[in-house]
Design a protein around this motif. Structure first.
Motif, PDB file in Angstrom:
ATOM      1  N   GLU A  20       0.833  -1.208   0.000  1.00  0.00           N
ATOM      2  CA  GLU A  20       0.000   0.000   0.000  1.00  0.00           C
ATOM      3  C   GLU A  20       0.865   1.254   0.000  1.00  0.00           C
ATOM      4  O   GLU A  20       2.041   1.225   0.393  1.00  0.00           O
ATOM      5  CB  GLU A  20      -0.914  -0.002   1.232  1.00  0.00           C
ATOM      6  N   VAL A  76       6.566   3.548  -0.818  1.00  0.00           N
ATOM      7  CA  VAL A  76       5.638   3.394  -1.942  1.00  0.00           C
ATOM      8  C   VAL A  76       4.876   4.705  -2.134  1.00  0.00           C
ATOM      9  O   VAL A  76       4.175   5.172  -1.235  1.00  0.00           O
ATOM     10  CB  VAL A  76       4.640   2.248  -1.690  1.00  0.00           C
ATOM     11  N   THR A  79       0.971   2.613  -6.139  1.00  0.00           N
ATOM     12  CA  THR A  79       1.005   1.162  -6.380  1.00  0.00           C
ATOM     13  C   THR A  79       0.994   0.851  -7.876  1.00  0.00           C
ATOM     14  O   THR A  79       1.241  -0.282  -8.271  1.00  0.00           O
ATOM     15  CB  THR A  79      -0.180   0.462  -5.691  1.00  0.00           C
ATOM     16  N   ILE A  86       5.391  -0.415  -9.497  1.00  0.00           N
ATOM     17  CA  ILE A  86       5.186   0.316  -8.247  1.00  0.00           C
ATOM     18  C   ILE A  86       6.162   1.496  -8.197  1.00  0.00           C
ATOM     19  O   ILE A  86       7.370   1.306  -8.342  1.00  0.00           O
ATOM     20  CB  ILE A  86       5.395  -0.604  -7.033  1.00  0.00           C
TER      21      ILE A  86
END
Length: 301
Positions: A20, A76, A79, A86
């Protein structure tokens, strides 16, 4: 041996793990060019770190600084970057992880190698773990550095002396490490000096208990007040001035310090001259220089 599903458990677990935005994940570099770094995340897709998200350091080159096989932690950002990969940011992850490392470096006082990347008022800029650090001009060398431009793009060994994550303040110093190095070199030099050695030095400071004499080559020693001259004096300044050239004899070497004697050096010189036979220019007779005539008009200052 036949492979079983157990051999792939960790890979399978990683592939099912949901990644996430905001997560900090670690992967292995599998490709590098000047625009981006490609990272294997042990996931169904790869991670991409654009050059601008890898480092804030001016002049940073991905091709020169990043290698295939490097382990990298990154945050991150998305995504899916639009191409099924990513999108990652090492800069954001670094802001979290780097301060932990910097805190450790401050506590341990370990030496770290940095490169000066910028010149600013009162000092220079260098980066530690991607965090901008300031080295004051007074901490670049043993003495205050007037012209810091000479340090641009030069490597410097420093310590973290102040770090505040909340204020985004990182202060570095090379001075303490240079002082330690100079002290170690000085001790090594002094350890090679033999008791009984006689040399010339310059009085560099006067104290109530004696005089410090600079012997050159970064070495100095103390002439205790009792070792300055034969007569009793109340303070060294009665017979010595800063800047005077004096003959001294090393009478002790202990704990990286030299004990010197002007008095014993004079006694040795006097004895040598007293024994020396001098041929007079207007006579073929030989004469021995007397101790009294030699020191009749000699002063220490």
């Amino acid at each position: 041996m036949a492979e079983s599903m157990k051999d792939y458990e960790s890979e399978l677990e990683a592939s099912f793990k949901k990644i996430e935005e905001g997560d900090i994940i670690t992967g292995t570099v599998i490709n590098v060019d000047e625009k981006e770094v490609v990272v294997d995340l042990k996931y169904y897709t790869e991670g991409i770190i654009p050059a601008e998200e890898y480092s804030r350091e001016p002049g940073f080159s991905l091709k020169e600084e990043v290698n295939v096989g490097d382990e990298i932690s990154a945050t991150v950002i998305k995504t899916d970057d639009g191409n099924g990969n990513i999108l990652l940011s090492r800069v954001e992850a670094n802001d979290v992880l780097a301060w932990d490392k910097i805190k450790e470096l401050k506590e341990s006082q370990d030496a770290i190698d940095v490169t000066v990347k910028g010149i600013v008022n009162g000092g220079v800029i260098a980066y530690v773990e991607g965090i901008r650090g300031f080295i004051p001009a007074s901490k670049l060398d043993l003495n205050y550095v007037e012209d810091t431009n000479d340090y641009l793009n030069k490597p410097v060994k420093v310590q973290v002396i102040d770090a505040d994550k909340e204020k985004n303040r990182l202060i570095l110093s090379a001075k303490e490490l240079l002082r330690e190095k100079a002290e170690e070199e000085k001790k090594n030099k002094i350890s090679n000096v033999q008791v009984g050695f006689v040399t010339e030095g310059v009085v560099e400071s006067l104290q109530p208990y004696g005089a410090f004499v600079d012997l050159g080559n970064g070495i100095s020693g103390l002439v205790h007040i009792s070792q300055i001259c034969e007569k009793r004096i109340r303070k060294p300044s009665e017979v010595l001035n800063v800047g005077d050239k004096v003959k001294v004899k090393v009478i002790a070497v202990k704990d990286g310090k030299l004990s010197l004697s002007i008095k014993e050096a004079q006694d040795m010189m006097a004895k040598e001259i007293e024994e020396e036979v001098v041929e007079l220019p207007d006579s073929k007779e030989q004469a021995t220089t007397s101790l009294g005539s030699l020191f009749a008009n000699i002063k220490l200052n």
